[in-house]
Design a protein around this motif. Structure first.
Motif, mmCIF file in Angstrom:
data_model
loop_
_atom_site.group_PDB
_atom_site.id
_atom_site.type_symbol
_atom_site.label_atom_id
_atom_site.label_comp_id
_atom_site.label_asym_id
_atom_site.label_seq_id
_atom_site.Cartn_x
_atom_site.Cartn_y
_atom_site.Cartn_z
ATOM 1 N N LEU A 7 7.204 -16.511 -8.010
ATOM 2 C CA LEU A 7 7.177 -15.451 -7.011
ATOM 3 C C LEU A 7 8.484 -15.473 -6.239
ATOM 4 O O LEU A 7 8.902 -16.515 -5.732
ATOM 5 N N GLU A 8 9.121 -14.315 -6.147
ATOM 6 C CA GLU A 8 10.392 -14.200 -5.437
ATOM 7 C C GLU A 8 10.190 -13.305 -4.220
ATOM 8 O O GLU A 8 9.721 -12.160 -4.348
ATOM 9 N N ARG A 9 10.507 -13.811 -3.041
ATOM 10 C CA ARG A 9 10.290 -13.035 -1.814
ATOM 11 C C ARG A 9 11.171 -11.790 -1.792
ATOM 12 O O ARG A 9 12.366 -11.852 -2.096
ATOM 13 N N ARG A 10 10.575 -10.673 -1.422
ATOM 14 C CA ARG A 10 11.326 -9.430 -1.281
ATOM 15 C C ARG A 10 12.143 -9.464 0.021
ATOM 16 O O ARG A 10 11.721 -10.096 1.003
ATOM 17 N N PRO A 11 13.287 -8.775 0.063
ATOM 18 C CA PRO A 11 14.054 -8.704 1.319
ATOM 19 C C PRO A 11 13.229 -8.101 2.465
ATOM 20 O O PRO A 11 13.380 -8.488 3.617
ATOM 21 N N GLU A 12 12.370 -7.132 2.132
ATOM 22 C CA GLU A 12 11.456 -6.546 3.103
ATOM 23 C C GLU A 12 10.203 -6.092 2.357
ATOM 24 O O GLU A 12 10.241 -5.855 1.148
ATOM 25 N N PRO A 13 9.056 -6.010 3.042
ATOM 26 C CA PRO A 13 7.816 -5.634 2.358
ATOM 27 C C PRO A 13 7.931 -4.288 1.641
ATOM 28 O O PRO A 13 8.570 -3.359 2.149
ATOM 29 N N SER A 14 7.337 -4.214 0.485
ATOM 30 C CA SER A 14 7.369 -2.995 -0.322
ATOM 31 C C SER A 14 6.348 -1.987 0.197
ATOM 32 O O SER A 14 5.149 -2.259 0.220
ATOM 33 N N ARG A 15 6.818 -0.816 0.609
ATOM 34 C CA ARG A 15 5.907 0.220 1.091
ATOM 35 C C ARG A 15 5.027 0.747 -0.037
ATOM 36 O O ARG A 15 3.870 1.094 0.189
ATOM 37 N N MET A 16 5.589 0.799 -1.240
ATOM 38 C CA MET A 16 4.802 1.275 -2.375
ATOM 39 C C MET A 16 3.602 0.372 -2.623
ATOM 40 O O MET A 16 2.466 0.837 -2.757
ATOM 41 N N TRP A 17 3.849 -0.955 -2.631
ATOM 42 C CA TRP A 17 2.751 -1.882 -2.881
ATOM 43 C C TRP A 17 1.780 -1.940 -1.709
ATOM 44 O O TRP A 17 0.576 -2.139 -1.893
ATOM 45 N N VAL A 76 -0.224 -10.003 -1.976
ATOM 46 C CA VAL A 76 0.960 -10.868 -2.167
ATOM 47 C C VAL A 76 2.115 -10.054 -2.743
ATOM 48 O O VAL A 76 3.289 -10.288 -2.429
ATOM 49 N N LEU A 77 1.797 -9.049 -3.573
ATOM 50 C CA LEU A 77 2.839 -8.243 -4.216
ATOM 51 C C LEU A 77 3.608 -7.390 -3.223
ATOM 52 O O LEU A 77 4.681 -6.881 -3.549
ATOM 53 N N SER A 78 3.074 -7.221 -2.015
ATOM 54 C CA SER A 78 3.809 -6.473 -0.996
ATOM 55 C C SER A 78 5.024 -7.249 -0.500
ATOM 56 O O SER A 78 6.031 -6.654 -0.108
ATOM 57 N N ASN A 79 4.943 -8.567 -0.539
ATOM 58 C CA ASN A 79 6.019 -9.410 -0.008
ATOM 59 C C ASN A 79 6.764 -10.208 -1.075
ATOM 60 O O ASN A 79 7.806 -10.784 -0.783
ATOM 61 N N PHE A 80 6.206 -10.252 -2.293
ATOM 62 C CA PHE A 80 6.829 -11.038 -3.361
ATOM 63 C C PHE A 80 6.905 -10.228 -4.655
ATOM 64 O O PHE A 80 6.041 -9.380 -4.919
ATOM 65 N N ARG A 81 7.932 -10.518 -5.441
ATOM 66 C CA ARG A 81 8.033 -9.978 -6.796
ATOM 67 C C ARG A 81 7.619 -11.059 -7.789
ATOM 68 O O ARG A 81 7.863 -12.244 -7.568
#
Length: 361
Positions: free
Chosen positions: A4-14, A347-352
């Motif tokens: 799991l790789e942390r996103r720079p900012e939460p994904s609005r799509m997810w 979790v997918l909102s904050n991680f890839r």
């Protein structure tokens, strides 16, 4: 290897997709659960989600009940969402719901058999105050002694349940009830009843209060300084302190508001659909509202939609129990899956998800 790789900012799509995906996964897992119980999974899912709304045999009864079941969930979830946004975790809304019902019913029964227009407003006020005061116990303990509001509010639920049993068997017991536990039926006492406002719709004052709470929370979070402070505290606590936010005041306000709304939900329920204080009055709305709050992404409009969806699972679940013989425990597990999958997929909102080749040892 999966990482799991942390996103720079939460994904609005997810963030938008996760509630929908959680519902789909719940249907799949629930279908497997019903299949293990020897039931047709497709028939069970259809009975829960489709028949209450679109089957002419059941829809005339089920559709009005949708608002009746959703109103307390929405009221409680709106209050909880404000605290959750600020990182204040009130897990004891069930206790506040019970105490609000007890206080409101006690005021109504104290005036029995007087007929007066001011009795029901006094009951509403008593219900809100009762829930607020019960929520202020963990608030004061956290502010004064630094206790954990999760544990304190949760333990107070069990105290409230014992208080409920005591009232049903003692102070509020119907003197004309032949010794059976439970208070007088408030629906048979016009001045203390919460009637259906429009025939055939199921809408009572609790439904009106739920819609008002949704609008008020939306305005508060988007147009008011307090809403900004709540969101800032949840996202960046240190920055909130530098911005002048007083944590103790915020704790008291968030817990007080959530307790007051839970108390109102209890009052509207005891004076309406439930009708009386009884040993089994509590129906776990306070705990289910936690699922509603997170399923609605802690957003007032999302909570409104999530409350209607959860109410549909209540009505459809009761229908599945009656028509298909599915155990009530299985229906409760099905509802619990919704929060489980929501938290998991969130979790997918904050991680890839990254797929990498494993390195040789």
């Amino acid at each position: 290897m999966i990482t799991l790789e942390r996103r720079p900012e939460p994904s609005r799509m997810w963030q938008a997709l996760t509630p929908v995906l959680a519902v789909v996964l719940t249907m799949i897992a629930g279908g497997l659960l019903f299949a293990l119980l020897g039931k047709d999974p497709f028939e069970a899912i259809r009975t829960i989600f489709w028949d209450p709304l679109f089957n002419p045999q059941f829809a005339s009864y089920s559709r009005p009940q949708l608002l009746v079941k959703a109103a307390p969930l929405i009221l409680i979830a709106i209050g909880l969402s404000l605290g959750f946004r600020a990182g204040i975790w009130n897990i004891g809304a069930e206790g506040q719901y019970i105490v609000g019902a007890i206080c409101g019913a006690a005021v109504g029964l104290a005036f029995y058999p007087t007929e007066a227009i001011y009795i029901f407003p006094l009951m509403v006020l008593a219900g809100a105050i009762g829930g607020t005061l019960w929520a202020m116990i963990p608030a004061v303990l956290k502010i004064r002694f630094g206790t954990n509001e999760i544990l304190v509010s949760l333990m107070l639920v069990y105290v409230a349940e014992q208080l409920l049993a005591s009232m049903a068997l003692g102070a509020l017991r119907n003197p004309d009830g032949g010794g059976f536990p439970g208070s007088r039926n408030l629906q048979q006492y016009p001045s203390a009843a919460n009637p259906e406002l429009i025939a055939g719709t199921g809408a009572h004052w609790g439904v009106v209060a739920a819609f008002i709470a949704v609008i008020a929370a939306y305005v508060l979070l988007n147009k008011h300084l307090l809403g900004y402070q709540i969101k800032l505290t949840g996202q960046a606590p240190r920055a909130a302190r530098f911005a002048g936010v007083r944590p103790n005041v915020l704790i008291a306000l968030c817990l007080g508001i959530s307790g007051g709304l839970a108390g109102l939900a209890g009052l509207f329920e005891v004076s309406g659909p439930a009708g009386q204080i009884s040993i089994d009055f509590n129906s776990f709305y306070g705990f289910t509202a936690i699922i509603v709050a997170f399923l609605g992404r802690l957003h007032p409009i999302g909570i409104l939609l999530a409350g209607l969806l959860m109410a549909l699972t209540y009505i459809g679940g009761e229908l599945a129990q009656f028509m298909l013989g599915i155990p009530s425990a299985a229906i409760q597990a099905f509802q619990g899956m919704l929060l489980f999958f929501l938290l998991g997929v969130d979790v997918l909102s904050n991680f890839r998800i990254r797929f990498r080749k494993g390195q040789a040892a």
